[in-house]
Every structure is written in C-alpha cells, then in structure tokens.
Design a protein around this motif. Structure first.
Motif: not given
Length: 351
Positions: A259-261, A302-307, A336-339
């Motif tokens: 989760h981006p948070y 507030r989500c940087p991934r959405r932006a 995200s599925d990345e380490p």
C-alpha cells in the motif's frame, strides 16, 4: 440472547476475530464514524503490531475490543469474537469477567489509571479479589511475585509504595504486572512506552514481550514506533482513516509493502547505516478527520502512486476492500508487488 447462541466456530489458531466492526460518535445531529468496517484476526500466542498516524482509530479499536467506548460513542455494528464467543452483545456482568481475566489492557499513561491514594499492593490484590482469586495472604504473595516478574528489585517494599513514589518506568511496570496478574490470553497494549525515555522503553518492552512469549499470551501492540514493531511483532496491521489498509507478516510488510501509505510510513524512517537523506520523505496533507473521509479510497488525495498513474478515477469513486493472496492483504486498487529496495537498512526485522 443465550451464551450458546453467541458462540462461533473459528479456526483453531484464532483467538480473536473482528468482523466488520464500526464505531460511531453522536454529537447533536452529527454522527462521526471513528471506525468503519474493520476486520482482523489475532492468533494464539501471536504479537500483532497496529500502526498508523494519530487520529486513524488505533486506540478506538483497542478500547472497542473490551467494549470500553462510552457515550456518546457506540459500537454501531460488527462482531468481536473472542475464543468463539461474540463480546458485542454480551451482558455487562459477563463481560466484566472477561476484562482482566481473559483480556487485559495496558494504557500509555499508567499513572492516570492508578488510584493515587491507594498503595500499589492494594491495587494489585484488588484485581485478584474482584475475580475471586485466593485468600488475602495468597493474593499478597501473587502481587509480590508479579512485581518481581517485571523487574522490581524489592517487590515487598514496592507493594507498600504509593503510585507517585514510583518513577514513570516503575509505574508502567506495575501496569504490566497488573495486566498479567490473572494470566490473560490477550493483552492490548496501547502505546505502553510513549511517556518513557528510550532506555526504559526498551526494558519495558522486553519485559512485556518476554512475559507474553513465556506464557503463550497474544498481544495487540498499538504503537507509532515501527522499530519496535520490527523487533517484537509477528504481524503488523496498518490503519488509515478508520480502516485497516494493509496487513501481513512483519518481514513482508517491511521489505515489500504494497500500500502506498505503508511505503510512505517506511520512507519517513531514517536509515540505520550511512548518511541521512538530505530531505526526509513526508506525505503532503494530513490524516482526515473522522467526519471528513474522502469518497472512494480514503488515501487518494495524498497518494503519490495515484498521482504517478495520472489520477485514475476509480481511486476517487470506489473504496477498495482489504484482500490478498495468502497472509499479506492490502486495500488498494493499484498495490505494489515490488520489494521496497530503497528501505534497506532502515530497520532490522528479527527472524
């Protein structure tokens, strides 16, 4: 409703199962939703960390598990199933037998919940007396042994002390001793070391976790300290705006947050090795108030991934459910599925 009607069949490893728990506070014509549809499981002998910014609902959740929410608050829906029995509809008389004996609570300010004009020994033996445990001499002996178990060098002397005569660390040790006195199966520790200095924090946490590991007691550890979670917990749940947004084993959450948070929380940590970054990562904005939750995903503004994805409309339109494959669950439309390689060295996660 009879006790038999309130029993539930749960997996044998599950001690506590919370399903769709909601807590509302009513102020005049306004209803404030503090918790919204929260679900979680704590297994037997497991230490689970609960993290998130102030105001996300962590303490409200902890108090709700013991039905300690007072008016104008109420549990508006959901189930709190402890050892196969739903505590939400349980009569108060029966619930009082669960509190302390089966589930105990440690608060962050021990002095605030201790009687300032009653000696420590009397406060400890009162717990045993209220639950019909032993005679006066036996209760005194158990109280002394409980203080010795949490590191009091002269427990007999400390039984005669008043709370104000103890340091903050000693007061918190009394609180831990009291919480373990009846050998509960679940301890809810709500930021138990916040008011203590770093050295005493480490000692108190070691005492708590050691005692619980020895007894096979489950723990819900509510904290802001991700380092403490990495060191002491088996699993971690991340809360945001009244909901759990990610849950999983500590190592997975810290090395591969989805989760981006959660990613943002970890990026706010300083690295243990090497030079600190020139600018500490910080999320824009702040946690929304309980009556100001956004539509859709509550983190979307507030989500940087959405932006980075061009602000897809689904984030604002639909609230994601907590789901996943296996033990790692996330409530995000674009997890995200990345380490998280950039977090290497920030914390050390025990094997």
């Amino acid at each position: 409703m009879t006790a038999a009607a309130m029993t539930h069949t749960e997996p044998p490893e599950a001690l506590l199962t919370v399903r769709n728990l909601s807590v509302h506070f009513h102020t005049g014509d306004t209803t404030v939703r503090a918790l919204d549809d929260v679900s979680l499981t704590i297994n037997r002998g497991e230490i689970v960390g609960l993290v998130g910014e102030s105001g996300c609902g962590k303490s409200t959740l902890g108090m709700s598990l013991l039905r300690l929410i007072e008016a104008p608050g109420e549990i508006a829906g959901g189930e709190v199933i402890f050892d196969g029995r739903d505590l939400v509809p349980l009569p108060e008389k029966e619930l009082r037998q669960v509190r302390g004996r089966d589930i105990s609570l440690i608060v962050q300010d021990a002095l605030a919940v201790m009687n300032p004009v009653t000696r420590v020994g009397e406060q400890l033996t009162e717990v045993l007396r209220d639950h019909g445990q032993g005679n006066r001499a036996e209760r005194r002996l158990r109280a002394r042994d409980a203080l010795a178990a949490v590191g009091f060098p002269r427990p007999e002397h400390s039984l005669r002390s008043y709370p104000h005569q103890l340091s903050g660390g000693m007061q918190q040790r009394v609180s831990i001793a009291q919480s373990l006195l009846l050998e509960p199966r679940l301890v809810i520790a709500d930021e138990p070391t916040t008011a203590l200095d770093v050295t005493v924090q480490a000692q108190v946490l070691q005492l708590l976790t050691s005692a619980c590991r020895t007894r096979g007691t489950s723990v819900l550890l509510i904290t802001h300290d991700l380092g403490v979670v990495a060191e002491t917990c088996d699993r971690v749940m991340v809360m945001y705006a009244g909901r759990v947004v990610e849950s999983g084993p500590v190592r997975q959450i810290f090395t591969a947050p989805r989760h981006p948070y959660t990613v943002a929380l970890l990026e706010a940590l300083l690295p243990l090795r090497g030079a600190p970054p020139p600018v500490l990562h910080a999320l824009p904005g702040q946690t929304p108030q309980a009556n100001e939750w956004a539509s859709g995903c509550r983190f979307h503004s507030r989500c940087p991934r959405r932006a980075a994805l061009g602000n897809p409309a689904i984030c604002e339109a639909d609230e994601p459910a907590l789901r996943g494959a296996g033990p790692h669950d996330v409530a995000c439309h674009f997890p995200s599925d990345e380490p998280s390689a950039n977090r290497k060295g920030s914390v050390t996660v025990d094997e």
